[in-house]
Design a protein around this motif. Structure first.
Motif, short mmCIF file in Angstrom:
data_model
loop_
_atom_site.label_atom_id
_atom_site.label_comp_id
_atom_site.label_asym_id
_atom_site.label_seq_id
_atom_site.Cartn_x
_atom_site.Cartn_y
_atom_site.Cartn_z
N GLY A 620 28.04 29.54 -12.98
CA GLY A 620 29.43 29.78 -13.35
C GLY A 620 30.37 29.60 -12.17
N CYS A 621 31.63 29.63 -12.50
CA CYS A 621 32.65 29.41 -11.47
C CYS A 621 33.85 30.29 -11.79
CB CYS A 621 33.05 27.94 -11.45
SG CYS A 621 34.21 27.51 -10.15
N SER A 622 34.21 31.15 -10.86
CA SER A 622 35.34 32.04 -11.10
C SER A 622 36.65 31.28 -10.96
CB SER A 622 35.29 33.21 -10.11
OG SER A 622 35.31 32.70 -8.79
N ALA A 623 37.71 31.88 -11.47
CA ALA A 623 39.03 31.23 -11.45
C ALA A 623 39.43 30.91 -10.02
CB ALA A 623 40.06 32.14 -12.10
N GLY A 624 39.99 29.76 -9.84
CA GLY A 624 40.47 29.33 -8.53
C GLY A 624 39.44 28.61 -7.71
N LYS A 625 38.16 28.79 -8.05
CA LYS A 625 37.11 28.09 -7.31
C LYS A 625 37.06 26.62 -7.77
CE LYS A 625 35.48 31.67 -5.05
NZ LYS A 625 35.47 31.75 -3.58
N ASP A 626 36.54 25.79 -6.88
CA ASP A 626 36.49 24.35 -7.20
C ASP A 626 35.34 24.06 -8.15
OD1 ASP A 626 38.60 23.92 -5.53
OD2 ASP A 626 37.37 23.41 -3.79
N ARG A 627 35.70 23.41 -9.29
CA ARG A 627 34.68 22.95 -10.23
C ARG A 627 34.14 21.59 -9.80
NH1 ARG A 627 31.72 25.67 -14.09
NH2 ARG A 627 33.01 27.24 -15.10
N ILE A 628 35.05 20.73 -9.31
CA ILE A 628 34.68 19.37 -8.92
C ILE A 628 35.08 19.17 -7.46
CG2 ILE A 628 35.06 16.91 -9.37
CD1 ILE A 628 35.81 17.69 -12.24
N ALA A 629 34.18 18.59 -6.69
CA ALA A 629 34.49 18.32 -5.28
C ALA A 629 33.88 16.98 -4.89
CB ALA A 629 33.94 19.43 -4.39
N VAL A 630 34.75 16.08 -4.36
CA VAL A 630 34.29 14.79 -3.84
C VAL A 630 34.75 14.72 -2.39
CG1 VAL A 630 34.34 12.29 -4.09
CG2 VAL A 630 34.56 13.74 -6.12
N HIS A 631 33.82 14.54 -1.46
CA HIS A 631 34.15 14.49 -0.05
C HIS A 631 33.76 13.13 0.52
CE1 HIS A 631 35.22 18.68 -0.10
NE2 HIS A 631 34.01 19.01 -0.56
N ASN A 632 34.77 12.44 1.07
CA ASN A 632 34.56 11.15 1.74
C ASN A 632 33.72 10.21 0.88
OD1 ASN A 632 34.90 9.32 3.84
ND2 ASN A 632 32.96 9.92 4.82
N GLY A 633 34.07 10.14 -0.40
CA GLY A 633 33.27 9.37 -1.35
C GLY A 633 33.62 7.89 -1.36
N THR A 634 32.63 7.05 -1.12
CA THR A 634 32.77 5.59 -1.28
C THR A 634 31.70 5.14 -2.27
OG1 THR A 634 33.56 5.34 1.00
CG2 THR A 634 32.68 3.37 -0.10
N PHE A 635 32.15 4.41 -3.31
CA PHE A 635 31.25 4.07 -4.42
C PHE A 635 31.33 2.58 -4.73
CE2 PHE A 635 32.89 8.36 -4.92
CZ PHE A 635 31.74 9.10 -5.07
N ALA A 636 30.22 2.05 -5.25
CA ALA A 636 30.15 0.64 -5.67
C ALA A 636 29.45 0.57 -7.02
CB ALA A 636 29.39 -0.20 -4.64
N TRP A 637 29.70 -0.53 -7.75
CA TRP A 637 29.08 -0.68 -9.08
C TRP A 637 27.59 -0.94 -8.97
CZ3 TRP A 637 30.95 0.98 -13.42
CH2 TRP A 637 32.33 1.10 -13.56
N SER A 638 27.14 -1.52 -7.87
CA SER A 638 25.70 -1.71 -7.65
C SER A 638 25.44 -1.64 -6.15
CB SER A 638 25.23 -3.05 -8.21
OG SER A 638 25.71 -4.11 -7.42
N GLN A 639 24.18 -1.59 -5.80
CA GLN A 639 23.82 -1.46 -4.39
C GLN A 639 24.22 -2.68 -3.58
OE1 GLN A 639 19.64 -0.66 -4.49
NE2 GLN A 639 19.89 1.43 -5.29
N ASN A 640 24.36 -3.82 -4.26
CA ASN A 640 24.65 -5.06 -3.54
C ASN A 640 26.10 -5.52 -3.68
OD1 ASN A 640 21.86 -5.37 -2.81
ND2 ASN A 640 21.48 -6.00 -4.91
N SER A 641 26.91 -4.78 -4.45
CA SER A 641 28.31 -5.20 -4.64
C SER A 641 29.22 -4.45 -3.67
CB SER A 641 28.74 -4.93 -6.08
OG SER A 641 28.69 -3.54 -6.36
#
Length: 1502
Positions: A620-641
């Motif tokens: 569970g997560c109390s009010a005000g706490k972060d439900r979603i957290a992304v830190h320094n996220g770099t993403f690609a559609w595939s490993q080679n793209s």
């Protein structure tokens, strides 16, 4: 054991100095008695330990001491006592000094120990739950041989009084063994405590006796039921655990994972040693995997299924031993017939041995087929399950590399090819052994002349190779044309509203039939080559025989032809012919299977989603706490793209509504995919706390009921479901559905509009009660009013989702003030983030977006809801609050929804009367096919051609009979001085008759196949005409899949299968008649036995055909559900993973596969039941012919007997294949019935009328008048539009607006006569439109639809389908819509080939091309049906500019949801509930403050 008085000793028994014929030695009673003594003990002592080890490992519980078991033990004990007595008597005689042969002591001692061992086996079988023993059945059968021989010899010799004890003990032993054999034919009771759980309808095989198992009599109950009544799923047996998906997929998945990981480890080690590690492209990786991963998959398959395959192979090898025993026995039999000295009992013994060899060959071959067919079924189950589980874990890049069609092809084509190759694996080596054995036989019979057979076979190989190569070329051409026809037909059917609106049916008919003509031309040539190939195969036996006989008799003077040489050679050559045909066929099948194995392995090795990409925490997560957290996220559609999202820093607290906005291509949907773990994480971390619900941008709905779609595998909570449907504005739709919330939804939501699908998708997410909601533009497909309702009731601060964490991707910028936080994305990165007020003060990226959206051309409301379903006849608004109705209560919904997709309806769900309409699931035929369908097909072939075919088949069969009879006369010619005087004449006539048969065979087969092409052409034209002439309502009610099925699969069946089955049936039927004629001519007495055999044959045929046809139909329907579920899961795998529902979907797929196999298993054993019993009947014909020959030996020549018996030997398989061909024909002829289904559909009005053809160019002004106009979509429905009367002057621009279901598009449909008027009428230039042909009317009106449609073909064809304009005019139109530069840059320019639906062009470009097409038509009336709804503001400005200049003098009807589009019109009609509610200029209507004013308020225009 008690034996005759004299042992096998004496001067003449084994005297090697006086050679005797082999038949004399092998058929002596002494030899038979010795074999009878030693074979049973050897059999039991060799196989017994292996058998006991097997049952020890595969026990099924234990059996109680039944009367059957007690009887076996008592009889066994009696036999033991008898042999103890025999041993005691022999010892006593030796002790008394009486001379006694050693065998009288040895043989009983051996049998005593063996009988004791047999009793131990009986006891252990009971302990392990064996109800019927095949081992002991064989043992008692063999044991019967020795006492039977002894008894026969004693009866012949007499001497009972001299040694009564030995005689009595022999007869007693015979009686006891016979009793044990009879008991071994029975089955014991089921195990008391079975290891496997009891099933509702268990397969009777487990409780069947051994003879029943060997001859598949245990299937008879099901076959009889299928004959008496229609079979249903409840009649079929439950699937055993060993055949279930749960068991088989788990085994194969375990072995595949282990082998695949081992290969990966080996590859990594190899790469580290190799050094070079340059990254390969996706294509290179895919191709490398094809080669490297075949091994692990093949090893996994072998490790799971090798025991079943080896057991089947052993059965085949044993069958082949008996196969080659038959020619040898035939040789001995003909030797017996030609020699008057041997006694008659030897002839009868040879007859019985030949009959038993043929029967044992049949039984072992059918066991081989049964084992491998079950293996095929299990392999299909295992690989299908493996592919399905892979579908659930495919990454986004892998889904781009393989489409849903590819996956369905893997399951339907590649898995099928792989499983079919199992039957042909032994064909790679076994035919080579056949060929060697055959040549050994031929050398023994004919000496060096046999070498000529090799030369003839080798000379035929290049001919068959050339024919196969040519035929493959024509088949490839046929497939190309078929694919082109299928693409064009599919495109036309999917866009039939557009085709009919433009009066293009004739043009497309001409194109389709032109392609069809080229396809049939290739098929015609291929059929002729196929006939040549078949004839070369059929007559190769004759050609080899002719050359061998000619060389044998003419080259060496001392060689003469006799019956043994002639007919044993023909029998051996038939085996040789099968071998040389089977070998290339097996190679071809295995090569195809290798390609399919590569494809399956490559698919199973595709990249998967990274299960650890997102740190999911259920806490569970109390009010005000972060439900979603992304830190320094770099993403690609595939490993080679390359990365698509860069340096994302994002935290979303509990209860926050985060809106994500940005221009097209900024990465909004990619952000949600990254949060779901669908993207490849290059760096950074993602964590989500709590369960997630996801709404994709393109709504995904299942082919189940509404309530099952919403609940999505969760328990039903009626009050919560009611609230969810209310909030998602689904109640008005559900109220109008035929079965309410239980109404089934078609595949891909084919009976829902885009907005209905999106709201259903949203309701599924809301019902889940998740902690985190990821919403990908759910408002895009909704009109302004519905979108506002959904946002306020569901997503917004006061909606059902308040308190949950929501990320909303949206283009509806007017909802941003109500969001807690806003993220603006640009080029895959966060441009800015903050509250609405903060971002306004910054004057950054958000302000730029708001400025673009504030232009007059782009109202602030949401996208339009496309009117893809029939207008709601009740006129209810999709977003309005529903009227309170008591029947809406969900309290009556059962806890488990019993409605399944099998009852799905094919009509739009907003049709309240739709429940009685044709269903989306295709109609299943029941019962036998009506004779009228055969007559329909034969009439299409041509009556005269049918009689000609019968005459040709009769002629070639007469030639075949004459050839065989002439050979028998040749064999009976007297030998003078070591040779036959008429050998040259006999050989010449024999060759001439064979050539005549070959010519007749080619002519008859070619005529059948060409007649089939003619019939197929005619039936396809009629089907196409029936479909195209049907009204538009037919296409709205009938799933496109049903139409495509008839125009592709059913047409292919009529093209290829029906002519081939007719050909096979005629060949086998005439061949059977010839054999019956030969046998009755040679031995008229045989007619007494042949008549009962024919009656049995007809009985088997009737039983099998009735059941097999029903099982095939059930199997086809069940397999369709596997493919549909696979395709559905592939499209919605992201949603399934987001909802963590993989386990439920895997279980559902296993159920679909198991249900399909429940039908496949009875069908395959019914095939074996037919084959085994009909081959035994055929063997009965051999027995009859040979027995009658022995009886009539004094009056028959050896040549005639050889002709009769060799012909009977060839008929064993002809019997079953004649029935198989008949059954296949009956199954295939259903396609003719299905192609005739639409002949009775009511057709629309004529395309051209003689009166309209003489009219001057019309309309010349463009004035339109509606007078009391009303229409309904089907006769049983209420009026959708009623009492509409207004007049549009020439050149006037009129806008038509109204809510969803108000009847706007119905007016356009009425004007084009897509629906005929139910009352009133429409006049154009004072001419009633009903006085004009449909094509005349529609060709004079231009329509620009909302969805821009392009067809497969060149760009020029799409712009000018009827070839009415010059290239200059087309370039001018393209210049006007500002596409000239684009088209000039395309390869081929105007001849550029468009992809299906024009997918290689953007929506805006396609809409401009449709506009250019409209400019070229130059008509006086123009209808724009939401033509600018799906384009960006720039494209809309281009279109408005072109329309203003080119259609200035035209009458324009503009149908729109967005009121901003009609503000420039001269007049606006406001539709409401099928009537004109208001009419006037926009300014007047706004001043009235009526319905138009309220719509303007909702759209934010006032």
């Amino acid at each position: 054991m008690a034996l005759p008085g004299e042992p096998c000793a004496g001067p003449g028994v084994w005297n090697q100095t006086e050679p005797e014929p082999a038949s004399t030695r092998l058929l002596s009673l002494c030899f038979l008695r010795t074999a009878g003594v030693w074979v049973p003990p050897l059999y039991l002592w060799i196989l017994g330990p292996i058998y006991l080890l097997y049952i020890h490992r595969h026990g099924r519980g234990y059996l109680r001491m039944s009367p059957l078991f007690k009887a076996k033990m008592v009889l066994g004990l009696a036999l033991v006592v008898l042999f103890i007595f025999s041993v005691s008597v022999a010892l006593w005689k030796i002790q008394q000094g009486t001379p006694e042969a050693p065998e009288f002591l040895i043989h009983p001692s051996v049998w005593l120990t063996t009988m004791s061992f047999a009793m131990i086996v009986i006891h252990l079988e009971r302990k392990k739950g064996i109800q019927a023993s095949g081992l002991l059945f064989g043992y008692w059968l063999l044991c019967f041989l020795s006492p039977a021989t002894s008894a026969a010899q004693q009866a012949l010799r007499g001497g009972f009084q001299s040694d009564p004890i030995r005689h009595l003990s022999t007869y007693l032993c015979l009686s006891l063994v016979m009793a044990q054999f009879v008991l071994s034919c029975l089955a014991d009771q089921p195990p008391f405590f079975p290891k496997d759980p009891q099933q509702s309808n268990p397969c009777p095989e487990a409780g069947a006796s051994f003879p029943s198992k060997a001859m598949f009599w245990w299937v008879s109950g099901l076959v009889w039921r299928g004959y008496r009544r229609t079979l249903g799923m409840n009649d079929l047996w439950s699937l055993g655990r060993e055949n279930s998906s749960q068991e088989l997929v788990a085994q194969l998945e375990r072995e595949w994972t282990r082998n695949h990981r081992a290969t990966q480890r080996h590859t990594k080690v190899f790469k580290r040693k190799g050094g070079s590690s340059q990254k390969a492209s996706e294509t290179e990786v895919f191709l490398q995997q094809e080669g490297s991963q075949r091994g692990p998959l093949l090893r996994a398959i072998w490790q799971v299924f090798h025991s079943t395959f080896l057991l089947g192979t052993l059965s085949l090898v044993i069958s082949d031993v008996f196969r080659f025993a038959v020619p040898k026995l035939l040789s001995l039999f003909l030797e017996f017939i030609g020699d008057p000295k041997p006694p008659a009992w030897k002839g009868y013994l040879l007859v019985m041995l030949m009959f038993l060899s043929a029967c044992l060959q049949t039984l072992f071959e059918q066991q081989h087929m049964y084992r491998l067919k079950v293996l095929q079924m299990r392999l299909r189950t295992a690989i299908t399950g493996l592919v399905y589980r892979k579908v659930l874990v495919l990454s986004s890049s892998s889904k781009k590399a393989s489409t849903v069609g590819d996956v369905v092809n893997l399951v339907s084509v590649d898995v099928q090819r792989l499983t079919e190759s199992v039957l042909y694996l032994n064909g790679l080596w076994l035919p080579l052994i056949w060929i060697v054995v055959c040549f050994v036989y031929l050398w023994q019979l004919l000496g060096p002349s046999a070498l000529t057979a090799i030369a003839v076979f080798l000379s035929l190989l290049p001919l068959n190779f050339i024919i196969s190569k040519k035929r493959n070329h024509h088949q490839e051409e046929q497939m190309r044309q078929k694919d082109a026809r299928a693409r064009l037909t599919s495109s036309v059917l999917r866009n039939m509203r557009t085709v009919k609106s433009h009066a293009w049916e004739g043009a497309f008919l001409e194109r389709v039939l032109r392609i069809r003509g080229q396809e049939l031309g290739a098929l015609r040539t291929s059929s002729l080559l196929f006939s040549v190939s078949l004839v070369s195969f059929q007559v190769s036996t004759f050609l080899v025989a002719l050359v061998v006989f000619a060389v044998h008799t003419l080259v060496a003077k001392e060689n003469a032809m006799d019956a043994e040489k002639a007919f044993v050679t023909l029998t051996v050559l038939n085996i040789l012919n099968k071998a040389q045909a089977f070998l290339p066929f097996s190679i071809h099948s295995v090569v195809q299977a290798r390609v399919s194995l590569d494809r399956l392995a490559a698919f199973l090795c595709l990249e998967e989603v990274d299960s650890g990409a997102v740190d999911s925490s259920p806490s569970g997560c109390s009010a005000g706490k972060d439900r979603i957290a992304v830190h320094n996220g770099t993403f690609a559609w595939s490993q080679n793209s390359p990365p698509c999202l860069h340096r994302i820093e994002l935290t979303v607290p509990q209860g926050c509504l985060l809106a994500v906005v940005g221009p097209v291509g900024a990465g909004k949907s990619s952000l949600l995919s990254a949060l779901l773990g669908e993207l490849s994480k290059v760096e950074g971390s993602v964590s989500i706390k709590g369960p997630v619900a996801y709404v994709p941008q393109e709504a995904w709905v299942q082919n189940t009921s509404v309530v099952e779609n919403v609940c999505f595998r969760q328990e039903l909570d009626p009050p919560w479901l009611e609230r969810v449907l209310e909030a998602c504005a689904l109640w008005p739709d559900v109220d109008s559905f035929p079965a309410g919330v239980h109404t089934p939804i078609g595949e891909q939501g084919m009976n829902l509009s885009g907005g209905q699908k999106q709201r259903l998708s949203l309701a599924r997410a809301v019902y889940r009660k998740a902690a985190v909601y990821l919403l990908d533009d759910p408002l895009a497909a909704l009109d302004a009013r519905v979108g506002q309702h959904v946002f306020s009731q569901v997503i917004g601060p006061g909606g059902l989702l308040q308190g949950t964490t929501r990320i909303l991707v949206t283009h509806a910028l007017h909802v941003l003030p109500q969001a807690d936080q806003i993220v603006v994305l640009a080029d895959g990165a966060i441009a800015e983030m903050g509250s609405y007020e903060e971002l306004l003060h910054r004057k950054g990226a958000l302000v730029g977006l708001l400025d673009q959206a504030s232009q007059p051309e782009n109202g602030g409301e949401g996208e339009t809801e496309p009117a893809t379903s029939i207008e709601d006849p009740g006129g209810s608004s999709a977003g309005g609050r529903p009227k309170p109705r008591p029947e809406r209560s969900l309290k009556s919904i059962p806890e488990k929804d019993g409605i399944t997709s099998e009852a799905q309806t094919g009509v739009p769900l907003d049709d309240p009367e739709g429940a009685g309409q044709p269903t989306g699931e295709d109609r299943v035929q029941y019962g036998r096919v009506k004779n009228a369908m055969y007559m329909t097909y034969l009439r299409a072939v041509g009556t005269s051609l049918c009689f000609y075919v019968l005459f040709l088949f009769f002629c070639q069969q007469v030639a075949s009979f004459c050839r065989g009879y002439w050979l028998s006369l040749w064999a009976d010619d007297p030998v003078v001085d070591g040779r036959q005087t008429q050998a040259a004449l006999r050989g010449s006539i024999f060759g001439l008759l064979g050539c005549l048969q070959a010519i007749g065979l080619f002519a008859s087969m070619a005529t059948v196949l060409l007649g089939g092409v003619q019939a197929s052409s005619l039936l396809f034209q009629k089907l196409l005409w029936d479909v195209v002439r049907s009204p538009i309502s037919f296409f709205e009610q009938t799933p496109i899949g049903n139409l495509l099925n008839r125009l592709s699969k059913e047409t292919d069946t009529v093209d290829v299968d029906i002519p081939d089955k007719f050909r096979s049936l005629l060949i086998y039927a005439f061949g059977l008649l010839e054999v019956i004629l030969v046998v009755t001519m040679a031995t008229p007495l045989a007619i007494v036995a042949i008549l009962p055999l024919l009656l049995l044959y007809i009985g088997f045929q009737s039983l099998y055909v009735a059941s097999s046809c029903q099982l095939r139909r059930l199997e086809s329907a069940r397999f369709s559900s596997i493919c549909s579920h696979m395709a559905e899961t592939f499209q919605g795998s992201t949603v399934v993973r987001a909802f963590q529902a993989q386990g439920h979907f895997v279980a559902q797929n296993d159920i679909h596969v198991d249900e399909s196999q429940r039908v496949s298993f009875p069908r395959l054993v019914a095939d074996r039941w037919l084959a085994a019993n009909l081959e035994l009947l055929g063997n009965g014909l051999v027995l009859t012919a040979a027995t009658c020959a022995v009886l009539s030996k004094a009056h028959l020549s050896a040549g005639l007997v050889g002709f009769s018996v060799s012909a009977a030997l060839q008929v064993t398989q002809t019997l079953q294949w004649a029935v198989r061909s008949w059954t296949d024909l009956e199954s295939s002829i259903v396609s003719v019935e299905r192609m005739k289904d639409y002949a009775r559909i009511p057709k629309e009005a004529p395309w051209r009328l003689p009166t309209s053809a003489s009219q001057p160019p019309w309309p010349h002004r463009g004035q339109i008048e509606f007078q009391g106009f009303g229409l309904r979509y089907r006769p049983e429905l209420p009026l959708a539009v009623r009492g509409v009367s207004f007049k549009i002057h020439a050149g006037e621009k009129v806008g038509i607006v109204g809510r969803t279901g108000a009847g706007k598009s119905s007016l356009a449909g009425g004007l084009l006569r897509l629906q005929e008027a139910a009352e009133g009428g429409i006049w154009i230039d004072e001419v009633p439109i009903t006085h004009m042909g449909l094509h005349t009317l529609r060709s004079r009106i231009t329509v620009i639809p909302q969805d821009p449609i392009l067809f497969p073909g060149s760009l020029r064809m799409n712009l000018d389908l009827l070839h009415e304009h010059t290239d200059e005019a087309i370039w001018a139109a393209l210049e006007t819509v500002q596409l000239r530069a684009l088209v000039a840059s395309l390869p081929g320019q105007l001849q550029y080939e468009c992809a299906d639906q024009g997918d290689d062009l953007s929506v805006g470009q396609k809409q401009l091309l449709c506009l250019a097409r409209a400019l070229l038509r130059k008509t006086r009336i123009l209808i724009l049906d939401e033509a600018t709804a799906a384009v960006d503001p720039g494209t809309e400005l281009q279109m408005q500019g072109a329309l203003g200049s080119w259609f200035e003098q035209c009458t324009v009807l503009l149908i729109a949801h967005r009121l901003s589009s009609v503000m420039g019109c001269t007049r606006v009609l406001v539709m409401d509930e099928g009537q004109v509610a208001e009419s006037g200029s926009p300014a007047q209507l706004l001043a009235q403050k009526g319905l138009f004013y309220r719509l303007a308020q909702e759209s934010g225009l006032v």
